[in-house]
Scaffold this motif. Structure first.
Motif, PDB file in Angstrom:
ATOM      1  N   PHE A 570      31.094 -24.443  94.653  1.00  0.00           N
ATOM      2  CA  PHE A 570      31.019 -25.152  93.379  1.00  0.00           C
ATOM      3  C   PHE A 570      30.076 -24.520  92.366  1.00  0.00           C
ATOM      4  O   PHE A 570      29.886 -25.054  91.284  1.00  0.00           O
ATOM      5  N   THR A 571      29.450 -23.415  92.718  1.00  0.00           N
ATOM      6  CA  THR A 571      28.431 -22.839  91.841  1.00  0.00           C
ATOM      7  C   THR A 571      28.965 -21.611  91.111  1.00  0.00           C
ATOM      8  O   THR A 571      29.971 -21.020  91.513  1.00  0.00           O
ATOM      9  N   GLY A 572      28.274 -21.220  90.049  1.00  0.00           N
ATOM     10  CA  GLY A 572      28.577 -19.984  89.345  1.00  0.00           C
ATOM     11  C   GLY A 572      27.657 -18.875  89.798  1.00  0.00           C
ATOM     12  O   GLY A 572      26.742 -19.077  90.615  1.00  0.00           O
ATOM     13  N   ALA A 573      27.894 -17.681  89.272  1.00  0.00           N
ATOM     14  CA  ALA A 573      27.077 -16.523  89.656  1.00  0.00           C
ATOM     15  C   ALA A 573      25.672 -16.632  89.064  1.00  0.00           C
ATOM     16  O   ALA A 573      25.481 -17.180  87.974  1.00  0.00           O
ATOM     17  N   MET A 574      24.703 -16.081  89.807  1.00  0.00           N
ATOM     18  CA  MET A 574      23.324 -16.028  89.352  1.00  0.00           C
ATOM     19  C   MET A 574      22.791 -14.613  89.548  1.00  0.00           C
ATOM     20  O   MET A 574      23.251 -13.875  90.418  1.00  0.00           O
ATOM     21  N   ILE A 575      21.814 -14.248  88.737  1.00  0.00           N
ATOM     22  CA  ILE A 575      21.134 -12.969  88.857  1.00  0.00           C
ATOM     23  C   ILE A 575      19.719 -13.261  89.327  1.00  0.00           C
ATOM     24  O   ILE A 575      19.026 -14.088  88.728  1.00  0.00           O
ATOM     25  N   GLY A 576      19.283 -12.575  90.384  1.00  0.00           N
ATOM     26  CA  GLY A 576      17.995 -12.901  90.957  1.00  0.00           C
ATOM     27  C   GLY A 576      17.044 -11.728  91.017  1.00  0.00           C
ATOM     28  O   GLY A 576      17.455 -10.575  91.230  1.00  0.00           O
ATOM     29  N   LEU A 577      15.762 -12.021  90.807  1.00  0.00           N
ATOM     30  CA  LEU A 577      14.677 -11.086  91.110  1.00  0.00           C
ATOM     31  C   LEU A 577      14.325 -11.318  92.572  1.00  0.00           C
ATOM     32  O   LEU A 577      13.849 -12.392  92.943  1.00  0.00           O
TER      33      LEU A 577
END
Length: 587
Positions: A570-577
């Motif tokens: 159910f989630t969208g993409a994320m960019i992570g450090l």
């Protein structure tokens, strides 16, 4: 001072010198903890370039990126809106507005582990579909939701619960666990002070008629005890608008009262491309409820998939009376890329609602939606200015030197404060020994992907000490669908690696595999800049050691695994450090 105390003091002084800036050093002064000094996120979507705002307009969606399942309430001139957060921590982002156009994020409703523990659960578990309601009878706000995760205070699966506050800007109570099953609860407070909870549930045992058959139940609610009143439950909708058509997943119910009548509005059709919003009417909050003759009142399911500026999956709505005396509805929708992939996830949209007749109808909610809307009368568009949340194309920069971390930065399965520290030189991440592919808290600070076309750049100082150490970026859809782009060590060499992790197969036969698709040795005398750029389905990972000349690491890769409708959930993409001392990404 005795010798033991002297040795302890000396050890403390050494440790302090090693951990300045939150990073731990070895004897050669190498950084085992990465320091991120700069971040720049730039959105550049074609839809905004081709549709510049004219006077009196604002962009739809109002919250770009993974902000699904919106619910809204009003007290006076103040509007408060919450959205789902699943296994992200803190949970349930909460926003404030005075005009439904310009929003500020107040923080999160569930910002303590005493309220929420999502320690070892998949990213698409955790907190589902919050509801928020202001009760003018006792001047109290209620947030009710379902959490498929445990709690440190309430052992086992937390399930349905409510938290309360007199002022959403001042924090929320610990949970009151509610004794009923099902999902998507909301609370309705009647004029006479009585309260009711409605929610999605399974049919009675032995009465399920088909896959996806669900019901809507209502309970009376004891405001003094903050608990449903046992024995008062009854089914008010069986299946949906027309049971003969086998409607699936009637859910997300809300009750409203207008002109002495009670209205029940629900989502129907599942959260995918048959999603819609439907409405019923009754003389009593407990029914019986009769469906409107013109359902659905909101859907985008009937239009070609290749239409320009496609908005789809519209539904899961909530209504509120606007500042201009007109009703508005917030709801979720998606904007797929040219490959029909949903990397930005389910976003929050808004439309005016015509309630001049018996039933509410979303204006232009049954025709292909447009990217711009006319603002309510007398409202000025300040999005992206004066602390208001941005939308459209924008640039966001962060150096991590402010006293408070921006609320857009989130953790996964646990508090950010357990692995980050900030200072004059930027953000330091103290690596956990878990990595991004595990169902445990990870030492990763995430920012949602909010555009189909974007660049995300960061500068990092870091020197891994072994192949178990890695730090850099991750593009993350879930624990089994992600890219890792970071610096590790192989023998005496520092290596920059790009790894793709994907999961294939159906639920019971799913297999996850990881593959390093590009790597190179690098000289880490100075800091390194890492960048990920996306243009629809193509993602390019690049780096610079001189601060100017970026080099691609490998060719463009597909963003397929970062899409909700490919990776699932159910989630969208994320960019992570990202940093880990439990690295498995090996060149």
């Amino acid at each position: 001072m005795n010798q033991v105390k002297v040795r302890i003091l000396a050890a403390c002084l050494v440790l302090c010198s090693m951990t300045a800036m939150g990073g731990t050093g070895d004897k050669q002064g190498k950084l085992a903890s990465p320091v991120f000094s700069k971040v720049e996120y730039v959105g550049n979507d074609k839809v905004y370039n081709e549709n510049p705002l004219e006077s009196g307009e604002f962009y739809n969606p109002i919250l770009q990126g993974c902000y699904p399942d919106p619910a809204i309430t009003r007290k006076g001139d103040d509007y408060y809106m919450v959205v789902s957060s699943f296994a992200m921590f803190p949970g349930v982002p909460i926003f404030h507005s005075n005009d439904l156009v310009n929003w500020t994020q107040l923080g999160h409703v569930l910002d303590r582990t005493s309220q929420l523990d999502v320690h070892d659960t998949g990213i698409s578990m955790g907190v589902y579909a919050p509801g928020i309601t202001y009760n003018e009878n006792n001047d109290t706000f209620y947030m009710i939701t379902t959490a498929f995760a445990g709690s440190t205070k309430l052992p086992g699966t937390l399930g349905n619960f409510v938290v309360k506050t007199k002022d959403p800007k001042e924090g929320w109570s610990d949970p009151y666990k509610l004794d009923f099953a099902g999902i998507d609860p909301s609370i309705f407070f009647d004029d006479d002070g009585k309260a009711y909870v409605v929610h999605n549930d399974a049919p009675d045992p032995g009465k399920e008629l088909y896959g996806g058959h669900r019901v809507i139940k209502v309970w009376e609610y004891d405001v003094e005890k903050d608990q449903i009143i046992k024995g008062t439950d009854q089914i008010i909708v069986n299946g949906g608008v027309d049971l003969a058509k086998k409607p699936i997943w009637i859910e997300a119910p809300h009750i409203y009262k207008k002109n002495g009548k009670y209205y029940l509005m629900c989502a129907e059709g599942g959260t995918g491309d048959w999603h819609s919003e439907v409405v019923f009417i009754s003389d009593s909050p407990k029914g019986p409820y009769v469906p409107a003759p013109s359902n659905p009142i909101l859907t985008q399911r009937h239009f070609p998939k290749d239409r320009k500026n496609n908005v789809d999956w519209a539904g899961h709505a909530d209504l509120v009376l606007g500042p201009d005396g007109k009703y508005y509805g917030v709801f979720l929708g998606i904007r797929p890329n040219e490959e029909d992939r949903v990397n930005t996830g389910r976003e929050t949209f808004i439309l005016p609602v015509d309630w001049s007749g018996t039933f509410p109808v979303f204006e232009n909610g049954l025709v292909p939606m447009e990217p711009t809307l006319a603002m309510p009368a007398g409202v000025e568009n300040k999005t992206g200015k004066d602390g208001f949340f941005p939308n459209g194309n924008f640039t966001y920069t962060e150096d991590f030197t402010s006293d408070q971390l921006d609320y857009r930065w989130i953790g996964l399965r646990g508090p950010r404060e357990e692995f980050i520290s900030t200072g004059k030189k930027g953000l330091s991440i103290d690596p956990f020994d878990t990595n991004i592919k595990e169902l445990k808290p990870t030492s990763t600070l995430f920012h949602r992907q909010m555009h189909k076309a974007f660049t995300f750049t960061t500068e990092m100082k870091y020197k891994p000490q072994s192949e178990k150490d890695l730090a850099g970026l991750t593009c993350y859809q879930n624990e089994g669908s992600n890219y890792v782009f970071g610096v590790t060590k192989k023998g005496g060499d520092y290596m920059l690696v790009l790894e793709r992790t994907e999961t294939k197969g159906r639920r019971r036969d799913r297999e996850t595999s990881s593959k390093v698709i590009a790597s190179t040795s690098i000289d880490l005398k100075k800091s390194i800049q890492l960048k990920v750029s996306a243009e629809g389905d193509d993602y390019i990972f690049s780096y610079a050691l001189d601060g100017e000349d970026f080099q691609d690491l490998g060719a463009a890769v597909s963003g397929d695994i970062l899409s909700t409708n490919v990776a699932g959930g159910f989630t969208g993409a994320m960019i992570g450090l990202y940093a880990t001392s439990g690295n498995t990404t090996l060149p």
